[in-house]
Design an enzyme around this catalytic site. Structure first.
Site, PDB file in Angstrom:
ATOM      1  N   GLY A   4       4.136  -1.810  -6.442  1.00  0.00           N
ATOM      2  CA  GLY A   4       5.149  -0.801  -6.149  1.00  0.00           C
ATOM      3  C   GLY A   4       4.752   0.533  -6.755  1.00  0.00           C
ATOM      4  N   CYS A  56       0.048  -6.396  -9.473  1.00  0.00           N
ATOM      5  CA  CYS A  56       0.134  -4.996  -9.884  1.00  0.00           C
ATOM      6  C   CYS A  56       1.496  -4.706 -10.538  1.00  0.00           C
ATOM      7  CB  CYS A  56      -0.165  -4.095  -8.683  1.00  0.00           C
ATOM      8  SG  CYS A  56      -0.566  -2.416  -9.171  1.00  0.00           S
ATOM      9  N   TYR A  57       2.364  -3.931  -9.895  1.00  0.00           N
ATOM     10  CA  TYR A  57       3.689  -3.690 -10.487  1.00  0.00           C
ATOM     11  C   TYR A  57       4.388  -5.030 -10.766  1.00  0.00           C
ATOM     12  CZ  TYR A  57       8.299  -1.826 -11.381  1.00  0.00           C
ATOM     13  OH  TYR A  57       9.488  -1.508 -11.978  1.00  0.00           O
ATOM     14  N   HIS A 104      -5.186  -5.974  -6.384  1.00  0.00           N
ATOM     15  CA  HIS A 104      -4.478  -6.398  -5.165  1.00  0.00           C
ATOM     16  C   HIS A 104      -5.287  -7.436  -4.393  1.00  0.00           C
ATOM     17  CE1 HIS A 104      -1.120  -3.474  -5.078  1.00  0.00           C
ATOM     18  NE2 HIS A 104      -1.937  -2.806  -5.864  1.00  0.00           N
ATOM     19  N   GLU A 144      -4.416  -9.054  -1.863  1.00  0.00           N
ATOM     20  CA  GLU A 144      -4.075  -9.042  -0.436  1.00  0.00           C
ATOM     21  C   GLU A 144      -4.926  -8.067   0.359  1.00  0.00           C
ATOM     22  OE1 GLU A 144      -2.448  -7.781  -2.951  1.00  0.00           O
ATOM     23  OE2 GLU A 144      -1.057  -6.185  -2.452  1.00  0.00           O
ATOM     24  N   ASP A 162       5.179  -7.753  23.548  1.00  0.00           N
ATOM     25  CA  ASP A 162       6.341  -8.291  22.833  1.00  0.00           C
ATOM     26  C   ASP A 162       7.412  -8.812  23.795  1.00  0.00           C
ATOM     27  OD1 ASP A 162       4.862  -7.196  20.838  1.00  0.00           O
ATOM     28  OD2 ASP A 162       6.208  -5.521  20.450  1.00  0.00           O
ATOM     29  N   LYS A 198       2.720  -8.507  14.815  1.00  0.00           N
ATOM     30  CA  LYS A 198       2.172  -8.258  16.159  1.00  0.00           C
ATOM     31  C   LYS A 198       1.082  -9.263  16.560  1.00  0.00           C
ATOM     32  CE  LYS A 198       1.823  -5.228  19.661  1.00  0.00           C
ATOM     33  NZ  LYS A 198       2.959  -4.606  20.349  1.00  0.00           N
TER      34      LYS A 198
END
Ligand code: XMP
Length: 530
Positions: free
Chosen positions: A65, A92-93, A186, A188, A244, A386
């Site tokens: 964050g 992290c945060y 991070h 990710e 979609d 998506k």
């Protein structure tokens, strides 16, 4: 607040991600789902104790964050997170707030011995852990991605250090007894090499998730849910020709058959062949009841004389609703409206930081309809990203060509034609777009590009063809790469490719005598021109 908890997948393991506002929180969810584990992102301040317990997560991830835990009103995790006996992974945060909440200490930049770290950094792995097992060996020097000013300075009781970096002496910490883990970097982000495997070790090895969440299982469960929700009522679904709404329609048809009627409004602002493709896929291939409403005259006359982009968007939105309502009346007694709402839309609408505060463009989709029309919503894809929608389309056996189509905006070619819209200009643009995409496909570049299209500019330029002077329109070409349409880079075509397209456009499309290539990224540009 949107109904986040109701979205759970009851027969699968759940991981809960509490969002503290990082730009990359969605990537955590992506990585977790890629390993076959269902997860949801909840804003940290909209998750009360009862809600978290009833979600029954097998593990909780605290995101990064933008704030500092040293601020007076710094966000923190609800204390239940550390009391449920489930593993927790702070990123992290998330690591910093975990440390502070459990009695450790975080230091700000001015006091810290190390420096800020932004971007690529390296950690030294100094101990073993369940998360690094089989991924990072003790003694290894590993590349990670960092973005922090503050860092952990004193560990809470029970924690030990697994890895350290120059700027973060506690880059990776673990309390194996309580199964609490924290990383300053991070995992990710792809620049943390093997970060995905670290997250997988957390969900699979530490939390014990089985990894059985697949698109096939999602499909089967969605079908059951849709049947339970709509019973024997009629459902309508607006088709735009995009992925979609198409996947939503096919999924619904599989669930409720002829109770579904699709409505496709041809605004006259479609690409060449668009309407035919939609009609043939739905009516002929799937045999789904379809109202194909040709409203092109209404739209063209309604837009006459309008050059302002926002006015165009608003007029199109209003006319679309009128036509749609009119068609819906023909499907007497429909009680539900199906929409292809995706997870990023849901997250955006409940994010604690909120969506963008300034209206850049008034996006037009069917979102404004339900209130007006008194229909209940069916949104079977509100848990998907998506590319998961594309996977679902594949699981439903939809043609690959349809699934991989570039996005196409609701207002269509109207926003690819700055200035007034006329039938003549639409015809030129359609031809130019077809030639451009034909070349992209022939060169095998279509799938590398997020979106490519031609834009017809409202200026004429002087040229010479044969021995004659020409005075015709300028065509701009746009092609971008992107992961979600929020940011984008222009696609670096070879010069030879651009020359070929330019030659073909000028030779084959009457009305164009000059071609330019748009090299603006987003930001500061947007993908569409209006
Ligand atoms: P911008 O131009 O805002 O576009 O960078 C980002 C993505 O959104 C698409 N787009 C729209 N899609 N209705 C839609 O359904 C709209 O009004 C609309 N405006 C832009 C655009 O094509 C790109 O993929």
């Amino acid at each position: 607040m949107a109904d986040l908890a109701g979205a759970a997948q009851p027969s699968h393991d759940h991981i809960l991600i509490l969002d503290f506002g990082s730009q990359v929180t969605q990537l955590i969810a992506r990585r977790v789902r890629e390993s076959g584990v269902y997860c949801e992102i909840w804003p940290f301040n909209q998750a009360d104790d009862a809600r978290i317990r009833s979600f029954n997560p097998k593990g909780i991830i605290l995101s990064g964050g933008p704030r500092s835990v040293l601020d007076e009103d710094a966000p923190s995790a609800p204390s239940v997170v550390f009391e449920m006996g489930v593993p927790v992974f702070g990123i992290c945060y998330g690591q910093q707030t975990m440390v502070q909440q459990l009695g450790g200490r975080v230091e700000g930049l001015e006091k810290s011995s190390g420096g800020r770290e932004f971007g690529r950094a390296f950690v030294d792995v100094i101990d073993h852990s369940s998360i690094t097992a089989g991924v990072w060996d003790k003694g290894a020097h590993e590349q990670v991605w960092m973005s922090h000013g503050d860092h952990v300075a004193d560990l809470p009781e029970g924690f030990r250090v697994i890895a350290k970096s120059e700027g973060a002496p506690y880059a990776f910490i673990a309390d194996t007894g309580r199964k609490f883990y924290g990383v300053q970097f991070h995992p990710e982000v792809v620049h943390t090499l093997n970060g995905k495997d670290l997250l997988k070790n957390f969900t699979h090895e530490v939390c014990g998730c089985s990894g059985d969440w697949t698109m096939q299982s999602f499909r089967e469960e969605s079908i059951a849910k849709i049947r339970a929700q709509v019973g024997d009522a009629k459902v309508i679904c607006g088709l735009s020709g995009g992925v979609d709404s198409s996947v939503t329609a096919v999924l619904l048809h599989e669930a409720i058959g002829d109770q579904l009627t699709c409505i496709y409004v041809d605004t006259g602002l479609m690409r060449a062949g668009e309407s035919e493709q939609v009609v043939s896929l739905f009516r002929d291939h799937y045999n789904i009841p379809l109202i194909h409403e040709d409203a092109s005259e209404k739209f063209l006359s309604g837009l006459e004389g309008t050059a302002d982009p926002e006015m165009k968007r608003k007029l199109i939105g209003t006319m679309f609703i009128e036509v749609f309502e009119n068609c819906a009346k023909r499907v007497g007694g429909a009680k539900f409206l199906a929409q292809g709402t995706l997870y990023p839309d849901v997250i955006e609408s409940v994010s604690f930081t909120g969506g963008p505060s300034v209206t850049i463009k008034s996006h037009h989709n069917v979102g404004g309809l339900p209130e007006k029309m008194d229909l209940k919503l069916v949104e079977p894809m509100r848990e998907l990203f998506k590319d998961e929608v594309r996977d679902l389309g594949r699981a439903l056996g939809m043609p690959e060509e349809f699934i991989r189509r570039h996005p196409f905006p609701g207002p269509g070619l109207a926003i690819r034609m700055p200035g007034e819209i006329t039938a003549e200009k639409l015809e030129i643009l359609r031809k130019a777009d077809t030639v451009y995409l034909d070349e992209i496909k022939k060169s095998g570049l279509y799938d590398e590009i997020w979106q490519a299209f031609a834009v017809l500019l409202p200026v004429r330029s002087v040229g010479v063809m044969g021995d004659s002077r020409t005075y015709e329109y300028v065509c701009a070409l746009r092609a971008v790469t992107s992961t979600d349409g929020m940011t984008a880079d222009y696609y670096p075509f070879e010069h030879e490719f651009l020359s070929r397209v330019s030659t073909r456009l000028i030779n084959e499309v009457q009305g164009i005598n000059r071609v330019t290539y748009d090299i603006t990224s987003k930001p500061p540009g947007t993908i569409e021109w209006e």
